[in-house]
Structures are given as C-alpha cells and as structure tokens.
Write a protein that holds these residues in place. Structure first.
Motif, mmCIF file in Angstrom:
data_model
loop_
_atom_site.group_PDB
_atom_site.id
_atom_site.type_symbol
_atom_site.label_atom_id
_atom_site.label_comp_id
_atom_site.label_asym_id
_atom_site.label_seq_id
_atom_site.Cartn_x
_atom_site.Cartn_y
_atom_site.Cartn_z
ATOM 1 N N PHE A 192 83.666 -9.984 -4.477
ATOM 2 C CA PHE A 192 83.054 -8.480 -4.522
ATOM 3 C C PHE A 192 83.335 -7.631 -5.829
ATOM 4 O O PHE A 192 82.645 -7.015 -6.582
ATOM 5 C CB PHE A 192 83.624 -7.895 -3.470
ATOM 6 N N LEU A 195 81.964 -9.270 -9.085
ATOM 7 C CA LEU A 195 80.507 -8.994 -9.436
ATOM 8 C C LEU A 195 80.250 -7.476 -9.816
ATOM 9 O O LEU A 195 79.560 -7.091 -10.568
ATOM 10 C CB LEU A 195 79.866 -9.439 -8.159
ATOM 11 N N MET A 196 81.278 -6.794 -9.146
ATOM 12 C CA MET A 196 81.047 -5.010 -9.366
ATOM 13 C C MET A 196 81.591 -4.767 -10.908
ATOM 14 O O MET A 196 81.170 -4.010 -11.477
ATOM 15 C CB MET A 196 81.872 -4.319 -8.321
ATOM 16 N N LEU A 217 74.805 -11.146 -0.415
ATOM 17 C CA LEU A 217 75.578 -10.202 -1.077
ATOM 18 C C LEU A 217 75.322 -10.167 -2.787
ATOM 19 O O LEU A 217 75.264 -9.089 -3.275
ATOM 20 C CB LEU A 217 76.920 -10.992 -1.121
ATOM 21 N N TYR A 218 74.861 -11.256 -3.325
ATOM 22 C CA TYR A 218 74.588 -11.044 -4.816
ATOM 23 C C TYR A 218 73.418 -10.091 -4.968
ATOM 24 O O TYR A 218 73.463 -9.409 -5.796
ATOM 25 C CB TYR A 218 74.480 -12.451 -5.331
ATOM 26 N N ILE A 221 74.486 -6.439 -4.533
ATOM 27 C CA ILE A 221 75.168 -6.030 -5.667
ATOM 28 C C ILE A 221 74.241 -5.599 -6.847
ATOM 29 O O ILE A 221 74.472 -4.608 -7.572
ATOM 30 C CB ILE A 221 76.448 -6.869 -5.941
ATOM 31 N N THR A 222 73.406 -6.720 -7.137
ATOM 32 C CA THR A 222 72.535 -6.507 -8.489
ATOM 33 C C THR A 222 71.515 -5.469 -8.200
ATOM 34 O O THR A 222 71.266 -4.839 -9.013
ATOM 35 C CB THR A 222 72.135 -7.874 -8.568
ATOM 36 N N ARG A 224 72.350 -2.517 -6.538
ATOM 37 C CA ARG A 224 73.281 -1.498 -6.432
ATOM 38 C C ARG A 224 73.234 -0.936 -5.074
ATOM 39 O O ARG A 224 73.438 0.381 -4.958
ATOM 40 C CB ARG A 224 73.142 -0.570 -7.257
ATOM 41 N N LEU A 226 75.282 -0.657 -2.647
ATOM 42 C CA LEU A 226 76.772 -1.072 -2.640
ATOM 43 C C LEU A 226 77.190 -0.646 -0.958
ATOM 44 O O LEU A 226 78.197 -1.582 -0.737
ATOM 45 C CB LEU A 226 77.660 -0.336 -3.476
ATOM 46 N N ALA A 229 76.001 -3.985 0.885
ATOM 47 C CA ALA A 229 76.896 -4.921 0.192
ATOM 48 C C ALA A 229 78.550 -4.841 0.720
ATOM 49 O O ALA A 229 78.747 -6.208 1.247
ATOM 50 C CB ALA A 229 77.139 -5.070 -1.199
ATOM 51 N N TRP A 233 80.374 -7.384 3.204
ATOM 52 C CA TRP A 233 81.516 -8.066 2.627
ATOM 53 C C TRP A 233 82.660 -8.276 3.643
ATOM 54 O O TRP A 233 83.470 -9.017 3.775
ATOM 55 C CB TRP A 233 81.962 -7.570 1.258
#
Length: 294
Positions: A192, A195-196, A217-218, A221-222, A224, A226, A229, A233
């Motif tokens: 996590f 990637l951030m 999850l990917y 996050i991409t 945003r 969050l 996400a 997580w």
C-alpha cells in the motif's frame, strides 16, 4: 521495452502430491488469475518454488505458460542460477519462448558481493539478451543488497530497466524511486505504502491467494479512491503479516489452497505448515473469507 506497471502476480507452480508439476492446474490458474484482472504473471518466481525446480522443468513451465497466456498479460520469467553460463542459457531460452522480461537474482551463495563484481555479473547478462532485466533486491535471502550507487550504475545498462525490491526497508525503497529507474515492490506488507509513494507496480506473491483483491487495490489507488483502498487493505493486511513472519512459500500456497487456487503442495525440502501455523493462517485469512473473492 516492457511496461510492467500494475499487479505482476508471482505465480505458484502447482504440484501433484508426488511433487510433479501439475500442468492442468497450472493452465487453469493462469485463466483464473488473468480473469481476476492482474497485469502480469511471473513464472518461476520464488513463490513458484524456483530453487527446487530443475532447468528443464523451468523451461517446460515457461513454454507452457507463455503459450497459454498468449500475450494477454505480461510474462516475467525468473532465470536465476548459480552458474553464469546457466543464467545466460536460461535467460535466452525464456526470451526465445516469448517472455517480456527476465527476473534475475544477484550472484548469491559465495558469488561476488562487491559492487564491481555485481555490476560485471549483470553487464554480462545484459550483453547476452535483448529484453528487459528485472534486478532483485532481497538481502534477507541472498545476503547481498543492491545499494543506491550500484543501482545508478546498473540503470545505465541497455536492458536493466527494473528492480524488484523485496527487502522491506521502505527508506531504501524510496531512495530507489529517486534514481529514475522503474521500481517494483516485492515486500507484501509495504504494498500500500509503496504504491502510494509512486512505485510503478508490484511483483506480489500474496496475490496467489487474493488476485481479485490485489487487482482491485491497485485500481483503487491509481484512481486515488484512497478511503476505499485503505478499507480493502485492512482486510488484506492480517494475512500479509502472517506470511511475512512465517514460512513464506508454504503459507502462501496453503492460503491459495484455502481460497480455491491450487493444490497447496510444496516440494522437498519445503514442508507444509504445522497444525498451529495452519490455524493461525486461517484466522488471519478470516477478513478475506467473509465475502469470498471480489
């Protein structure tokens, strides 16, 4: 040049009860993982029990996997070996079979551990192949760490475009990101944060048992998103903490078996989890089992 952004699932090598590769299960898992939305598959990863497979087994595994994948996602093949000629032979075979990139450990087990020696090792491989090399920083297993100054030298090679960082030292990971080389996170518990922080993608062993969650999850996050996400997580984290502090490959394979992915079998000298470890793993997986696969 390859684009390895996203979730590169460090794929298990499913084995029969007698320890032979089960190619029918292997091909079925490829379909399951691609359907889950991952961007790449790593064949012969450490999670795939690479140290315990013969060169011939790896070659057959890569040929079958690349044929089955048929260009739908990226394919990274691990071609690590102790003998230099074998590394080059394995690497050329994987390249000729259609791999997009090669993942290669530094020359562990009494090989050169000075920076000039490590650079010479990768320079020789770089001259022998024509596809991207993914270097590998996992000092807890190899006894060799790739320093930031060495990485700056390596990135000047023609094909050394990526490094997988499995050390778990997030300070070094962020220093890697400052070099301009493309970094892939390999430490499950820092995914996590990595990637951030701007890591391009991951080579992820735990994705074997939670491919849908890893892909989601990917994506979150991409995008945003969050808050969502982080909620996801927190469901993933207990099992990640468990596998990181316990026998890694047996734990990942058993978790995958419990969630319907693969046989759970390991090859000697690896051993299955003890009853106590198995119970603890199932407890750690509980947050993921409530709703089933996403």
């Amino acid at each position: 040049m390859s684009n390895l952004e996203g979730i590169n699932l460090a794929m298990q090598t499913p084995l029969n009860a007698d320890g032979a590769i089960d190619f029918a299960v292997f091909e079925r898992l490829i379909e399951d993982y691609i359907a889950a939305g991952v961007q790449g598959l790593v064949l012969g990863a450490g999670t795939g029990q690479h140290p315990y497979l013969t060169e011939d087994e790896c070659n057959r595994l890569y040929e079958a996997g690349i044929k089955q994948i048929a260009g739908r996602v990226n394919v990274i093949c691990q071609t690590s070996a102790l003998n230099m000629d074998e590394v080059i032979r394995r690497s050329r075979h994987a390249e000729n079979s259609g791999a997009n990139a090669l993942m290669i450990l530094p020359p562990y087990l009494e090989g050169p551990d000075d920076e000039d020696g490590l650079f010479a090792f990768y320079r020789e491989i770089d001259a022998a192949v024509g596809i991207d090399i993914v270097g590998y920083n996992i000092p807890q297993s190899t006894g060799i760490a790739v320093s930031v100054p060495l990485l700056l030298r390596l990135k000047e090679l023609r094909n050394y475009r990526w490094i997988k960082d499995s050390a778990g030292d997030f300070t070094t990971h962020q220093e890697y990101l400052q070099t301009g080389i493309d970094v892939l996170n390999g430490c499950d518990t820092t995914t996590f944060a990595a990637l951030m922080a701007g890591t391009k993608g991951v080579i992820w062993g735990a994705a074997n048992y939670m491919p849908h969650e890893a892909a989601k999850l990917y994506g979150l996050i991409t995008a945003r998103d969050l808050e969502a996400a982080l909620v996801l997580w927190q469901k993933m984290l207990p099992s990640l903490l468990f596998i990181w502090r316990n026998p890694y490959v047996p734990a990942v394979l058993r978790a995958a078996e419990l969630r319907g992915f693969g046989t759970g079998n390991v090859r000697r000298p690896l051993q299955r989890l003890t009853a106590a470890q198995d119970a603890a793993l199932q407890k750690a997986l509980a947050p993921l089992m409530v709703d089933g696969p996403l």
